[in-house]
Structure formats: structure tokens, C-alpha cells
Design a protein around this motif. Structure first.
Motif, PDB file in Angstrom:
ATOM      1  N   THR A 206       0.837  -1.211   0.000  1.00 24.19           N
ATOM      2  CA  THR A 206       0.000   0.000   0.000  1.00 24.19           C
ATOM      3  C   THR A 206       0.866   1.254   0.000  1.00 24.19           C
ATOM      4  O   THR A 206       0.609   2.206  -0.750  1.00 24.19           O
ATOM      5  CB  THR A 206      -0.924  -0.004   1.221  1.00 24.19           C
ATOM      6  OG1 THR A 206      -1.717  -1.190   1.220  1.00 24.19           O
ATOM      7  CG2 THR A 206      -1.833   1.212   1.209  1.00 24.19           C
ATOM      8  N   ALA A 229      -4.499   2.912  -3.784  1.00 26.46           N
ATOM      9  CA  ALA A 229      -3.713   2.001  -2.956  1.00 26.46           C
ATOM     10  C   ALA A 229      -4.609   1.080  -2.134  1.00 26.46           C
ATOM     11  O   ALA A 229      -4.385  -0.138  -2.073  1.00 26.46           O
ATOM     12  CB  ALA A 229      -2.807   2.810  -2.029  1.00 26.46           C
ATOM     13  N   VAL A 230      -5.642   1.644  -1.508  1.00 26.42           N
ATOM     14  CA  VAL A 230      -6.544   0.820  -0.697  1.00 26.42           C
ATOM     15  C   VAL A 230      -7.336  -0.133  -1.574  1.00 26.42           C
ATOM     16  O   VAL A 230      -7.557  -1.302  -1.214  1.00 26.42           O
ATOM     17  CB  VAL A 230      -7.476   1.724   0.128  1.00 26.42           C
ATOM     18  CG1 VAL A 230      -8.547   0.903   0.836  1.00 26.42           C
ATOM     19  CG2 VAL A 230      -6.678   2.523   1.145  1.00 26.42           C
ATOM     20  N   ALA A 233      -5.029  -3.012  -2.664  1.00 29.50           N
ATOM     21  CA  ALA A 233      -4.754  -3.909  -1.542  1.00 29.50           C
ATOM     22  C   ALA A 233      -5.975  -4.758  -1.209  1.00 29.50           C
ATOM     23  O   ALA A 233      -5.861  -5.965  -0.942  1.00 29.50           O
ATOM     24  CB  ALA A 233      -4.322  -3.098  -0.322  1.00 29.50           C
ATOM     25  N   ALA A 373      -3.822  -2.216   5.065  1.00 33.77           N
ATOM     26  CA  ALA A 373      -3.819  -1.206   3.997  1.00 33.77           C
ATOM     27  C   ALA A 373      -4.068   0.183   4.566  1.00 33.77           C
ATOM     28  O   ALA A 373      -3.406   1.164   4.182  1.00 33.77           O
ATOM     29  CB  ALA A 373      -4.880  -1.554   2.955  1.00 33.77           C
ATOM     30  N   VAL A 377      -1.656   3.607   4.631  1.00 35.55           N
ATOM     31  CA  VAL A 377      -2.053   4.972   4.286  1.00 35.55           C
ATOM     32  C   VAL A 377      -1.629   5.947   5.378  1.00 35.55           C
ATOM     33  O   VAL A 377      -1.112   7.041   5.099  1.00 35.55           O
ATOM     34  CB  VAL A 377      -3.579   5.040   4.061  1.00 35.55           C
ATOM     35  CG1 VAL A 377      -4.036   6.489   3.924  1.00 35.55           C
ATOM     36  CG2 VAL A 377      -3.976   4.246   2.828  1.00 35.55           C
TER      37      VAL A 377
END
Length: 533
Positions: A206, A229-230, A233, A373, A377
Motif C-alpha cells: 500500500t 492504494a486501498v 490492496a 492497507a 495509508v
């Protein structure tokens, strides 16, 4: 009929209005609805969707890291859009739960319980509204920038240390030092566990997407990095059915817990009052400094600091009634709003509407998001809070400011948020007092009554600004001068050149003058002592 002397002025004004392009200015703070639909609706709608996609993972991640249900982060984001977004103050900055208060909220929930969180946030909001009504908002600009950067750096360090445990699906210790001191044990436990290594891989992936995604212009324009990214993941975890912890879903209404009478009774606790003050100070400072940063990103109306403080306070008061997280203006969402082309405050209002629709219609979607994840962040967000690039130039050009920054950050890590900020403020005040107190000593010969010129006393003039910080050095210099004179030679101390002298310096200099009075005079050799003494 005689024409009015202002006739030509009215004609010029009419022509100026007719010559103006149709519709309001693109930065009009209060456009009519018809004009808004014609000129700004498309830009604000697009910007609101971008801000929504940025805010969604951050709202959930901040809530989980704070130790509260994920839905409470969405509640704060909704209030920040629908209520604070409508109020005057700043036109384009966006409010919601911020990573900067995560550590403080986590400790408060752990010590006082989730029910007391609403009371803390409610009272902090009322204090913010009071400060705004008293026009104190503008004075937050007087807070040292080094203290604010040090505060954010300390928050970032503690946030990263805490989220490293979440990366491995492990429980983090309470204090900042405990988090850092237990990291070797966390590494040992992670290496020996395949499930922990899997979670770390998800979190590390992530973070890698967050770093690399903005370097792909086409992808960055299509989807914000946090959401990308989330989403990636979550997809990987779902497809491979990886054994990692996921967000717990309770439902929006089930998560809202207004404070009760027992929670309000906790206000008698000194620790609770200290937490309220910390919430108020940090949330206000972060919001107003964010407003100043957002103002530099666009050419629209400038922030009215007192009104913005009232708006933030109103939002926090409502969040407190709902038992949700505290609210601040968030630079990540605000900069995304500006860069996406927002024109009016309707973009941030619409972003709150999208959050509400998502929380009502798709709450189960939160249950598939892996905690690792979200931890990734927040690790990335915490890293961005640490001003590593600015520290080197600051050390070379303003070493005192760099020291204040580092002391504030270390104090937050070793003590807590409130005490660390107070230590930083005291350091900044002491530094300012030291730098503004410049004192120098000049000596001149005074002719005496004897035949030789060297029979006269020596007049010593003290010039500049004297306070207790410079007193040891000043007295040492005066004593050295007195010891260098022949025996019996008197000294006249003239303080008329001092712009300011505090009580401590005044008393000390009076005593020194009495001890070194001229041998021929019977009164102390002190002239023109300023009234400040």
C-alpha cells in the motif's frame, strides 16, 4: 434641467457593469444558484468527487487508528462537508478527521472511554466558537511556525510508530516511548509469524502504491493515490483470500453514540480538561495554518480567520453531540480540492453528501478493507508530516528555530501532545526573548575635582534591552570592569540608553551601582533608571 455632478460617474459604472463578462467571477464566494449551475457546477462537481475519493480511505483509516468504529470517521467527514462546508471562513479548504489528532484521540478513548469522546469534542468546539467570537482566531498566526512544524513532526513520529503495529495486525502500546521501545520485539514477533508477514506485505505494498502512483500522470488524474492504494490492496487480499484482519462494520446509526450525563460528569477531572484544551489548541492551530497554506494555492477570497474558527467550532460541537471524532481542516483534502479545479464552497459540501450516500447505501463495503492497507495509508501520511526537507536549510539559516522544532517533536514523543506543545511554546518564547535582548556596555571618563584627570569617576552606559536572560552576562561584564579600575575610583552607572529593563535587571543594577558609588559622593551612582525597572 441641470445634471447631477455625479452623472458621468453613474454612466461609467453602468458601462463597467455592462462590459463585465456574463455570470459571477469564478471565485465568487456566494454565487446565485442559477449562475452557479451555469458557470461553476461542473468544476465543483468534479472536484467534490475527487475530494470524496481522497477523504474516504482517510476517514476510515483515522477512525480505526483512533480506536473508534470506522463509521465515526465518516460521520466527522459528513459534518465537515455538509455543515462546516456551508459556513463562512475559508472558501476552498475541506474539513474532516485528521491524522494530527489520532494519537490524542486514541489515548483519550483508552483512558476515559468512547462515551467521553463526545464530551471532549463538544466542549472543544464550544471553546473554538467562543474564541472566534472574541476575534482570537487571528492571533493563532502569532504561534511560532517552528512549534507547529515540531508538533506535526512529533505527531507523525508517534503515528508511524503506532501504525507499524497495525501493519503486522498487532496491538500497539499506549505511550510514544513505549511504541518506539517495543519495536524490536514487534520485529521479532513478525518474523516468526507467517500471518504477520502477510499483513506487513499488504501494508508495505500500500505504501509503495502511494509513493509510485503520483508518478503515473494518467492514473493519478483518473484516481487519487489513497483510494487506488486501498482498492488494490483490498482486491489482492480478496482474490488471494489472505489471512489478514479487516475493518469491523457496525452500521452508521449503530456507531453514533451521543454522550450521557455520566460522560459530562468527567469534566470535573483535571486530566479531561487538559485533553479538552489540547483538542482546542491543536485543532484550531492545524485548521488555521492549513487555511494559510490553502490560500497560497489559489487566487480566490482569502480566509477570514475568526469566521473559520467559528465554523470549525460549530462542526466540532455537532460531532461531539454525535459522539464522533474531532474535526480539523485537512491540507491533503484541501489541496486536492484546489488542484481539481474547485470554484466555490459547494465542492466541499457535495463531498460531504457523497460520504453520506456511501455510508448509508454501502456500509458493508468497509468490511472488506484490510486494516494493514489503512495502516499503510497512515504511515505514509505520518511520514509527510515530518518536515525532513525543510530541516536542513532551517538548521543552516535559523538554527534556533530548528532547535525549537526538534525539542517540540521530541517532547511530544516522550511526554504527550499537550505537554509537548506547551514545552515548544515556552522554548519559542524564551528564544524570542533571548534574541530581542541585546545589551552592550560603554565607558567614558568623568573629570574629577583633583588636578589629575585620572582622579574622576568612570561613567558606564548600558544600552539596548535588558531582561533576566542577559543578566548573568551583564553583571559579569560590569564586575570585570569594576575590578580593572584602580582602588578608590568610583563608577557612575547610566541606564538612560536602555529601551527596556525588567524588574530583575533593575534591582540587580541598583545594587551594583550602590556598591560602586564614587568615593566623593554619598548617593548611589545611578542615573536615569527606566520606569520599567
Amino acid at each position: 434641467m441641470q445634471k447631477s455632478p455625479l452623472h458621468h460617474v453613474r454612466k461609467v459604472r453602468v458601462r463597467a457593469r455592462r462590459g463585465r463578462p456574463h455570470g459571477p467571477s469564478p471565485w465568487s464566494p456566494r454565487p446565485p444558484w442559477s449562475s452557479w449551475f451555469r458557470t461553476d457546477a461542473r468544476a465543483d462537481l468534479t472536484s467534490s468527487l475527487v475530494v470524496f475519493l481522497v477523504a474516504l480511505p482517510l476517514c476510515v483509516g483515522v477512525a480505526v487508528a483512533s480506536g473508534v468504529p470506522a463509521e465515526l470517521g465518516l460521520v466527522t467527514g459528513i459534518v465537515g462537508g455538509l455543515l462546516t462546508g456551508l459556513l463562512p471562513g475559508s472558501s476552498l479548504q475541506v474539513s474532516g478527521p485528521a491524522a494530527g489528532l489520532t494519537v490524542l484521540v486514541y489515548v483519550a478513548v483508552r483512558e476515559y472511554g468512547l462515551g467521553a469522546l463526545g464530551v471532549l469534542v463538544l466542549v472543544a468546539g464550544l471553546l473554538q466558537m467562543t474564541m472566534g467570537a472574541l476575534r482570537i482566531g487571528r492571533w493563532f498566526r502569532a504561534i511560532s511556525v517552528a512549534v507547529v512544524h515540531g508538533m506535526l513532526a512529533g505527531i507523525g513520529l508517534v503515528l508511524i510508530a503506532g501504525q507499524l503495529y497495525a501493519l503486522a495486525d498487532a496491538k500497539a502500546p499506549a505511550g510514544g516511548l513505549e511504541k518506539i521501545g517495543s519495536l524490536p520485539g514487534l520485529v521479532a514477533d513478525t518474523v516468526g509469524s507467517s500471518a504477520a508477514l502477510t499483513a506487513v506485505a499488504v501494508g508495505a505494498g500500500t505504501v509503495a502504491v502511494l509513493v509510485l502512483w503520483p508518478r503515473w500522470p494518467r492514473g493519478a488524474r483518473a484516481l487519487p493515490a489513497p483510494l487506488a492504494a486501498v482498492a488494490l490492496a483490498t482486491a489482492v487480499v480478496a482474490v488471494l483470500d489472505l489471512p489478514v484482519a479487516r475493518v469491523e462494520v457496525h452500521g452508521l446509526l449503530a456507531s453514533v453514540q451521543p454522550p450521557g450525563g455520566a460522560d459530562f460528569a468527567r469534566l470535573a477531572d483535571v486530566g479531561v480538561l487538559g485533553t479538552v484544551l489540547a483538542f482546542t489548541l491543536i485543532a484550531s492551530a492545524e485548521s488555521l495554518f492549513s487555511a494559510a497554506a490553502v490560500d497560497r494555492l489559489h487566487d480566490g477570497p482569502r480566509t477570514e480567520y475568526d469566521k473559520e474558527l467559528i465554523a470549525q467550532g460549530a462542526g466540532n460541537a455537532v460531532c461531539g453531540v454525535l459522539g464522533a471524532l474531532p474535526m480539523t481542516a485537512v491540507i491533503v483534502r484541501s489541496s486536492a480540492n484546489v488542484q481539481a479545479g474547485a470554484r466555490t464552497k459547494m465542492s466541499r459540501v457535495l463531498h460531504g453528501a457523497w460520504l453520506l450516500i456511501f455510508a448509508v447505501l454501502f456500509p458493508a463495503a468497509l468490511g472488506v478493507i484490510p486494516l494493514a492497507a489503512l495502516a499503510g495509508v497512515l504511515v505514509h501520511a505520518g511520514w509527510k508530516l515530518i518536515p525532513l526537507r525543510e530541516l536542513g536549510p532551517l538548521w543552516r539559516q535559523h538554527r534556533g528555530e530548528a532547535v525549537v522544532l526538534m525539542v517540540t517533536a521530541v517532547a511530544i514523543v516522550t511526554t504527550n501532545m499537550f505537554e509537548g506543545v506547551i514545552i515548544g511554546l515556552l522554548m519559542a518564547v524564551a528564544k524570542a526573548a533571548w534574541e530581542t535582548s541585546h545589551v552592550r556596555v560603554e565607558t567614558t571618563q568623568v573629570s574629577g575635582g583633583g588636578a589629575a584627570a585620572d582622579e574622576g569617576a568612570v561613567r558606564v552606559r548600558v544600552l539596548g534591552s535588558a531582561n533576566f536572560l542577559r543578566l548573568p552576562k551583564l553583571l559579569d561584564e560590569l564586575e570585570t570592569l569594576a575590578h580593572s579600575l584602580p582602588r578608590g575610583r568610583g563608577v557612575e552607572l547610566d541606564l538612560s540608553g536602555l529601551r527596556h529593563v525588567d524588574h530583575a535587571c533593575g534591582v540587580a543594577l541598583e545594587g551594583w551601582a550602590e556598591r560602586h558609588a564614587p568615593a566623593t559622593g554619598g548617593s548611589p551612582a545611578l542615573k536615569a533608571l527606566p520606569s520599567e525597572a
